[in-house]
Design an enzyme around this catalytic site. Structure first.
Site, PDB file in Angstrom:
ATOM      1  N   ASP A   1      33.550  40.987  11.176  1.00 58.03           N
ATOM      2  CA  ASP A   1      33.625  41.032   9.728  1.00 58.03           C
ATOM      3  C   ASP A   1      33.909  42.468   9.328  1.00 58.03           C
ATOM      4  O   ASP A   1      33.537  43.477   9.934  1.00 58.03           O
ATOM      5  CB  ASP A   1      32.406  40.632   9.044  1.00 58.03           C
ATOM      6  CG  ASP A   1      32.016  39.103   9.492  1.00 58.03           C
ATOM      7  OD1 ASP A   1      32.756  38.304   9.790  1.00 58.03           O
ATOM      8  OD2 ASP A   1      30.794  38.770   9.527  1.00 58.03           O
TER       9      ASP A   1
ATOM     10  N   TYR B   1      25.248  41.133  20.404  1.00 59.15           N
ATOM     11  CA  TYR B   1      25.169  41.939  19.006  1.00 59.15           C
ATOM     12  C   TYR B   1      23.965  42.419  18.986  1.00 59.15           C
ATOM     13  O   TYR B   1      22.792  41.941  19.418  1.00 59.15           O
ATOM     14  CB  TYR B   1      25.741  40.999  17.947  1.00 59.15           C
ATOM     15  CG  TYR B   1      26.858  40.500  17.851  1.00 59.15           C
ATOM     16  CD1 TYR B   1      27.658  41.143  16.976  1.00 59.15           C
ATOM     17  CD2 TYR B   1      27.461  39.039  18.518  1.00 59.15           C
ATOM     18  CE1 TYR B   1      29.173  40.689  16.871  1.00 59.15           C
ATOM     19  CE2 TYR B   1      28.696  38.754  18.402  1.00 59.15           C
ATOM     20  CZ  TYR B   1      29.504  39.266  17.506  1.00 59.15           C
ATOM     21  OH  TYR B   1      30.839  39.153  17.297  1.00 59.15           O
TER      22      TYR B   1
END
Length: 247
Positions: A52, A110
């Site tokens: 993102d 992540y």
């Protein structure tokens, strides 16, 4: 044509995410421009996934097909001379012609970073979510592993990303730790939906604030859950740590 696999890192602060968007600075768009200059024609750079806007990467994987015979070591140096300082190619290697960084990935990891101190150092501000308020950290640590396994993560998907063929994903590991004034949430899985990690983090924060218990958290993992998880944690605290492949 040669298929080149590249490993790269980037500071996503000033980019509108990975995917090419007309008139906006993106990681993919910048890479395609630079590799296109080296190739002398337009190229397509495929990534392991779409980070993102504002999300960072320590080891993202991408691939590009080139006719240029430049050795990979020279390609790495040439690309880094042309790229902005916020993007760096860490490694480049020859790959099989059919290599695709997303389709062939077996796991992604992540990490979400939260700074817990009262005053956030300026050098960290771009890379952490500053949250100095009281939290039930033990509850958060206990809830984090609940997402492990195969679940329907529709409640954790972005509102514009719920039309996937399936919102089921497999999470291999989910842990939250505290170290030196920071909170680190690290999660590995076969794949992730848009905003999924940030929504898990936001949900854990809600639990830490006392707004969600274990039963409520588990209910969000029920197939076809109509409720929304969240709120979505800010992008700047999220890092793609690595992408793993077989062999």
């Amino acid at each position: 044509m040669r298929r080149i696999k590249v490993t790269l890192a980037y500071d996503g602060t000033d980019f509108h995410g990975w995917q090419v968007q007309p008139g906006l600075a993106t990681i993919q768009g910048t890479l395609e421009q630079i590799f296109g200059e080296i190739e002398g024609s337009r190229v397509h750079v495929a990534g392991s996934g779409r980070t993102d806007a504002g999300v960072h990467a320590l080891r993202q994987t991408a691939a590009v097909s080139l006719a240029n015979p430049i050795p990979v070591d020279n390609l790495l140096r040439a690309a880094n001379r042309l790229l902005p300082a916020a993007i760096r190619i860490l490694a480049a290697e020859e790959a099989a012609q059919d290599f695709h960084p997303r389709h062939h990935a077996v796991s992604k990891t992540y990490e979400y970073r939260i700074f817990r101190g009262a005053v956030c150092p300026p050098v960290e501000w771009r890379y952490v979510h500053h949250y100095p308020y009281p939290l039930d950290v033990e509850r958060m640590m206990a809830l984090a592993p609940l997402v492990e396994g195969r679940h329907d993560f529709v409640a954790f998907a972005a509102s514009d990303d719920r039309e996937h063929e399936t919102t089921v994903r497999t999470i291999f590991s989910s842990r939250l730790e505290i170290a030196e004034g920071h909170m680190f949430y690290r999660v590995s899985g076969s794949g992730f939906l848009k905003h999924m990690v940030r929504n898990i983090m936001g949900t854990l924060l809600e639990a830490g604030k006392g707004n969600l218990d274990a039963a409520g958290f588990e209910a969000l993992l029920e197939p076809g859950c109509a409720r929304r998880a969240g709120p979505t944690a800010p992008a700047k605290g999220l890092f793609l740590l690595r992408v793993d492949y077989e062999g």
